[in-house]
Write an enzyme that holds these catalytic residues in place. Sequence first.
Site, short mmCIF file in Angstrom:
data_model
loop_
_atom_site.label_atom_id
_atom_site.label_comp_id
_atom_site.label_asym_id
_atom_site.label_seq_id
_atom_site.Cartn_x
_atom_site.Cartn_y
_atom_site.Cartn_z
N ASN A 92 1.18 -1.27 0.06
CA ASN A 92 0.13 0.20 0.09
C ASN A 92 1.05 1.56 0.39
O ASN A 92 1.23 1.62 0.82
CB ASN A 92 -0.71 -0.46 1.57
N ARG A 152 -2.67 -2.04 -3.57
CA ARG A 152 -3.62 -1.62 -3.57
C ARG A 152 -4.07 0.20 -4.01
O ARG A 152 -3.16 0.27 -3.66
CB ARG A 152 -4.19 -1.17 -1.65
N HIS A 193 -13.26 2.85 0.30
CA HIS A 193 -12.93 2.03 1.37
C HIS A 193 -13.69 0.35 0.51
O HIS A 193 -13.97 -0.88 1.54
CB HIS A 193 -13.72 2.11 3.07
N GLU A 231 -8.69 -5.89 5.03
CA GLU A 231 -8.89 -5.72 3.43
C GLU A 231 -7.22 -5.87 2.76
O GLU A 231 -7.88 -6.50 1.89
CB GLU A 231 -8.58 -4.15 3.30
#
Length: 396
Positions: free
Chosen positions: A7, A90, A179, A382
């Site tokens: 990420n 991500r 999200h 996640e």
Amino acid sequence: MKILIINAGSSSLKYQFMESEGGQVFAKGLCERIGIDGRLTHKVPGREDVKQDIPMPTHGEAIQAVLDIMTDPEKGVIRSTDEIAAVGHRVLHGGMAFTESCIIDDKCIEAIKKCIPLGPLHNPANLMGIEACQKIMPNTPQVAVFDTAFHMTMPPKAYIYAIPYEYYEKDDVRRYGFHGTSHRYVSARAIDLLGNPEHSRVICCHLGNGSSLSAVVDGKCVDTTMGLGPLAGFPMGTRSGDVDATILEYLMGRYGYDIKEMLNILNKKSGVLGISGVSSDFRDLDEAAAKGNARAQLALDKFAYEVRKFIGAYASAMGGVDAIVFTAGVGENSTDMREHICQGLAYMGVEMDPEKNKVRGREADVSAAGSRVKIFVIPTNEELMIAMDTAELCKK
Ligand code: ADP
């Protein structure tokens, strides 16, 4: 499959190395101050954390530092980078191009680049992470998982803004929502907990530093509170949520702010921090409110009130609701905030069991016996979702 999840932010990069089946985490950590000096924090379950200052002029050095520590004979968890089956990234904004995760190739990179105007802060950083991995691990497959993708099933009446239609047609102005990976994970888990009925209506409350709600019918998102960007919806830690655009014109006129300064106020100085003047952290607000700080209490009241309003709105939008899910930092940990939000919702069959609600950070059904609507606390994951998507696409 062993998956490395990345990420990448503009000056930081979070990573997690995990098993896609079952979700075991082997190592995780954070590179900070990329482009300034560089610091690595590396965590392996059951071992002491490692902190190292390593020069990181670009994301390339940061990724290299992660791979070096992961393969270090003492501090590492693998012998060679060959043990990393794939990398899952991500990515914030997938625009209208991405309705699901995808294997990263030149076409995918071009499409992510095209979304930069929609995600000007995050997408360039995400791309730097992708390009650094491609350079260092050219033979390892890479997958992009988008924060917006889950919301792409929204119907036009939910995603269209009531401004001239040409801005949608020519400029892609519409509600996207964020999200999405979290909403996808917790809504699927809630449907599981409901016993996998043929039809289901779930409201997911992702309440963290950034917060959003989603309305999910039969596993598909039909509405969400964030918009073209993550500033929309209800008040968050430091973001205002929806505001009357007239406020912008009024304050810009009075104080001579330009649009950048105005947006900085709405993104960084507003929300529960702005109302309370105390903190964006809900633990600080709870503490201040308990000591009698009226503005901290007002911030908590405002937050709960706006979330409750959206729950009512989404129940109406879906023609009812079967389950409400609380997740993320505040949703998973704050007994008080969950209770506050669910107050007065008995009229729509939402009844909480205050004893069961005394739970923190673990999955639980906190609804009262006989509550028509189930209330679940479901810790979001996640990273697991990204790992599962990555593994699935690589197997294909
Ligand atoms: P992010 O959006 O940065 O991922 P998180 O989901 O980690 O954020 O949520 C961070 C928020 O969770 C912080 O505002 C913090 O106050 C809140 N939080 C964490 N633990 C608790 C707790 N026990 N009670 C109330 N709030 C909590």
